[in-house]
Design an enzyme around this catalytic site. Structure first.
Site, mmCIF file in Angstrom:
data_model
loop_
_atom_site.group_PDB
_atom_site.id
_atom_site.type_symbol
_atom_site.label_atom_id
_atom_site.label_comp_id
_atom_site.label_asym_id
_atom_site.label_seq_id
_atom_site.Cartn_x
_atom_site.Cartn_y
_atom_site.Cartn_z
ATOM 1 N N SER A 76 0.817 -1.214 0.000
ATOM 2 C CA SER A 76 0.000 0.000 0.000
ATOM 3 C C SER A 76 0.854 1.269 0.000
ATOM 4 C CB SER A 76 -0.968 -0.022 1.176
ATOM 5 O OG SER A 76 -1.907 0.995 1.028
ATOM 6 N N HIS A 77 0.700 2.075 1.048
ATOM 7 C CA HIS A 77 1.361 3.381 1.075
ATOM 8 C C HIS A 77 2.811 3.315 1.528
ATOM 9 C CE1 HIS A 77 -0.661 2.404 4.838
ATOM 10 N NE2 HIS A 77 0.354 2.991 5.437
ATOM 11 N N ASP A 136 -3.237 6.250 -3.313
ATOM 12 C CA ASP A 136 -2.075 5.654 -2.662
ATOM 13 C C ASP A 136 -1.455 4.539 -3.508
ATOM 14 O OD1 ASP A 136 -4.086 3.754 -2.268
ATOM 15 O OD2 ASP A 136 -3.164 3.027 -0.419
ATOM 16 N N ASP A 154 -1.503 1.259 -3.756
ATOM 17 C CA ASP A 154 -2.275 0.195 -4.390
ATOM 18 C C ASP A 154 -3.644 0.655 -4.860
ATOM 19 O OD1 ASP A 154 -3.101 0.509 -1.751
ATOM 20 O OD2 ASP A 154 -3.746 -1.568 -1.562
ATOM 21 N N ASP A 190 -6.294 2.036 -3.359
ATOM 22 C CA ASP A 190 -7.557 1.894 -2.641
ATOM 23 C C ASP A 190 -7.927 3.133 -1.837
ATOM 24 O OD1 ASP A 190 -5.618 1.540 -0.726
ATOM 25 O OD2 ASP A 190 -6.385 -0.370 0.032
HETATM 26 C C1 VG1 Z 1 -3.848 2.417 8.149
HETATM 27 C C2 VG1 Z 1 -5.100 3.242 8.293
HETATM 28 C C3 VG1 Z 1 -6.315 2.352 8.166
HETATM 29 C C4 VG1 Z 1 -6.245 1.601 6.836
HETATM 30 C C5 VG1 Z 1 -4.941 0.843 6.739
HETATM 31 C C6 VG1 Z 1 -4.775 0.119 5.415
HETATM 32 O O1 VG1 Z 1 -3.822 1.448 9.172
HETATM 33 O O2 VG1 Z 1 -5.127 3.920 9.534
HETATM 34 O O3 VG1 Z 1 -7.480 3.141 8.254
HETATM 35 O O4 VG1 Z 1 -7.322 0.703 6.737
HETATM 36 O O5 VG1 Z 1 -3.853 1.751 6.898
HETATM 37 O O6 VG1 Z 1 -4.692 1.030 4.416
HETATM 38 P P1 VG1 Z 1 -2.967 1.610 10.493
HETATM 39 O O7 VG1 Z 1 -3.143 0.334 11.243
HETATM 40 O O8 VG1 Z 1 -1.551 1.891 10.063
HETATM 41 O O9 VG1 Z 1 -3.545 2.784 11.222
HETATM 42 V V1 VG1 Z 1 -3.852 0.643 3.021
HETATM 43 O O10 VG1 Z 1 -4.100 1.782 1.978
HETATM 44 O O11 VG1 Z 1 -2.941 -0.588 3.410
HETATM 45 O O12 VG1 Z 1 -4.564 -0.035 2.003
HETATM 46 CO CO CO Z 2 -3.771 1.162 0.095
#
Ligand code: VG1
Ligand code: CO
Length: 543
Positions: free
Chosen positions: A113-114, A277, A279, A281
């Site tokens: 992801s990010h 971001d 990926d 989403d």
């Molecule tokens: C973060 C965000 C959460 C989101 C998760 C996955 O998690 O706060 O709201 O669902 O990323 O996003 P965390 O546990 O770091 O707070 V991503 O774009 O992996 O798709």
């Molecule tokens: Co993502």
């Protein structure tokens, strides 16, 4: 058949309860590491012989190599067919769409992801089930168990894998269909939104900027916004996916999407700006010189949903994650629909959507989505906004201000303390937990604590209980502070502090967010001892 069973030793260190594996790429490059995890996934599934698997990733460093390994393992494990995105690409929401459309058994998505990519960056892998959504805990726990005891994996010796063109080929008897990564997704979007109205908006001079941050959404945004909807060429910036995301950090927020934010705050700002971001989403949306908080975005989409063809019949209900502001709750109350409060993370929404209880859902972290797939969906949210703007013919800022005037405004901000010492962060949370019982009734300045708890959620569909989901402190004034630790970081710990204040008084709606929350910010430091436990007196990222 030319395939092998390789003896291996278990050393997977997936955290139980997390929906996939996210680690430094160097960890994934250890011998057998990826293979162990993939075999653990397959060992956790039943009756997939003869079935179809969907496969793709966000294009980060290591993506193609991993795709080739997974294809060879899928063949050796008995899948009949794999649908894989050209060049190994599929955004997370597109993978969800393809799984559903082609009734696949499930899908493997490669993404962190990010998190940054490249030789020093992160890599990740997750499994989605046949409904298109992240694997439920039942499966992720089974994967974790298998990964602890795995002793062998199966892999084909055939290595002829050609992914740079749309075609079908055989790999050790298994059919591999290389698909265009965008087509199915673009068709789904065209079925939900009024593309003609949006095209007219662009034809009439509406200007937009979409920052794909050199991650997966570039090809999707270019095809849909520029080619199908006629936005001018150059609307999409940083549109070519790069293995290291151009050295950037593909997190669509005010800090990391700097180029876009600067333009949107300038005198010559386009009418609408958006970023996605790694990926694909999540999404950030902005108007000219106006930032829309994700929590407000969900509330605005909820309030205006019936203007959009795909949602014209109204919403079954909505859901937001616990730390997301309560702006949507008031819209739902007025619409007379349910509003569910779930723990952070998308998998909790899936059950509600499968059961038909909610149509839209969202998180404060720039994630918004609907029943059209079972993942959050960045570009979908952007198109939703465009469709509403095309109908309402109003600048973004006016639309949001009108929303506040009608429903009140929730001042809201998230403060992230990234890369802090893990032991310190854990100690901070432990100390807070120990005080939960005595906090109610305590006063801090003008603010009196009304409630304090560690959020726990009972799934209304399957009855499963998730505990320890974040500490919330509610004040008699209606203000709220939430503390939780990130579950997605790979370095040290990240403390997230969420601050919220409801303001009904129109006169104060114009106030700056950080100023409006100033006393809550001080209070958060005081009550949690942030400086004492983390050594930090200010956050790394303010959203
Ligand atoms: C973060 C965000 C959460 C989101 C998760 C996955 O998690 O706060 O709201 O669902 O990323 O996003 P965390 O546990 O770091 O707070 V991503 O774009 O992996 O798709
Ligand atoms: Co993502």
């Amino acid at each position: 058949m030319p395939r092998q069973t390789i003896q291996t030793q278990a050393f997977s260190d997936q955290q139980p309860g997390t929906s996939g594996l996210r680690k430094k790429i160097a960890v994934f490059q250890q011998p057998h590491y990826l293979e162990n995890f993939v075999q653990s996934i397959f060992d956790s599934l039943h009756d997939f012989a003869g079935q179809t698997l969907v496969l793709g990733g966000d294009g980060r460093y290591g993506n193609l190599e991993a795709i080739a390994v997974i294809l060879r393992m899928a063949a050796a494990n008995g899948f009949a067919r794999v649908l894989v995105g050209r060049d190994g690409l599929l955004s997370t929401p597109a993978a969800s769409c393809v799984i559903r459309k082609h009734k696949a058994f499930g899908g493997i998505i490669l993404s962190a992801s990010h998190n940054p990519g490249g030789p020093d960056g992160d890599f990740g892998i997750k499994y989605n089930t046949g409904n298109g959504g992240p694997a439920p805990e039942k499966i992720t726990d089974a994967i974790f168990e298998h990964s602890k005891h795995i002793s062998e994996y199966h892999i084909s010796d055939e290595v002829d894998v050609v992914l740079d063109q749309v075609h079908d080929f055989r790999l050790d008897g298994m059919r591999v269909s290389v698909i265009d990564p965008v087509t199915d997704y673009a068709e789904l979007m065209a079925s939900l939104f009024d593309f003609d109205a949006i095209a007219t908006l662009f034809r009439n001079g509406f200007r937009m900027r979409f920052d794909a941050m050199h991650a997966i959404t570039g090809p999707y945004a270019t095809e849909i916004l520029e080619r199908r909807l006629g936005a001018s060429v150059g609307t999409v910036i940083n549109g070519v996916p790069l293995p290291d995301f151009g050295g950037g950090h593909p997190d669509p927020n005010l800090t990391y999407a700097k180029e876009l934010v600067e333009e949107m705050l300038s005198d010559d700002a386009p009418d609408f700006g958006a970023a996605s971001d790694g990926d694909g989403d999540r999404n950030m949306v902005l108007g000219a010189r106006f930032f829309v908080t994700p929590s407000d975005s969900l509330a605005v989409l909820t309030a205006n949903a019936t203007l959009v063809p795909g949602y014209a019949a109204g919403l079954a209900g909505v859901a937001r994650s616990m730390p997301t502001s309560m702006a949507t709750d008031r819209v739902a109350a007025e619409l007379g629909i349910d509003c569910f409060e779930t723990p952070t993370g998308w998998k909790f929404f899936g059950n509600l959507m499968d059961a038909g209880k909610v149509t839209l859902c969202g998180e404060e972290s720039f994630g918004t989505g609907s029943r059209h797939v079972r993942e959050k969906d960045g570009l979908w949210a952007v198109l939703f906004w465009l469709n509403i703007l095309a109908v309402r013919q109003q600048p973004v800022a006016d639309m949001v201000r009108e929303h506040w005037a009608r429903y009140g405004r929730n001042f809201y901000s998230r403060h992230d303390y990234e890369g802090v010492d893990k032991a310190g962060a854990d100690a901070l949370m432990t100390a807070l937990r120990a005080r939960l019982a005595t906090l109610p009734g305590e006063t801090f300045g003008d603010l009196r604590v009304a409630s304090a708890d560690d959020f726990s959620y009972t799934d209304p569909v399957d009855g499963s209980v998730s505990t320890g989901q974040g500490i919330r402190i509610g004040f008699e004034s209606g203000d709220r502070i939430v503390f939780r630790l990130s579950g997605t970081g790979t370095e040290g710990a990240t403390l997230r502090v969420y601050l919220e204040r409801f303001e009904a008084d129109m006169q104060r709606h114009g106030q700056d967010t950080q100023a409006a929350l100033a006393d809550l910010i001080v209070l958060a430091h005081e009550v949690a001892g942030i400086q004492r436990y983390t050594g930090r007196d200010a956050p790394t990222v303010i959203t």
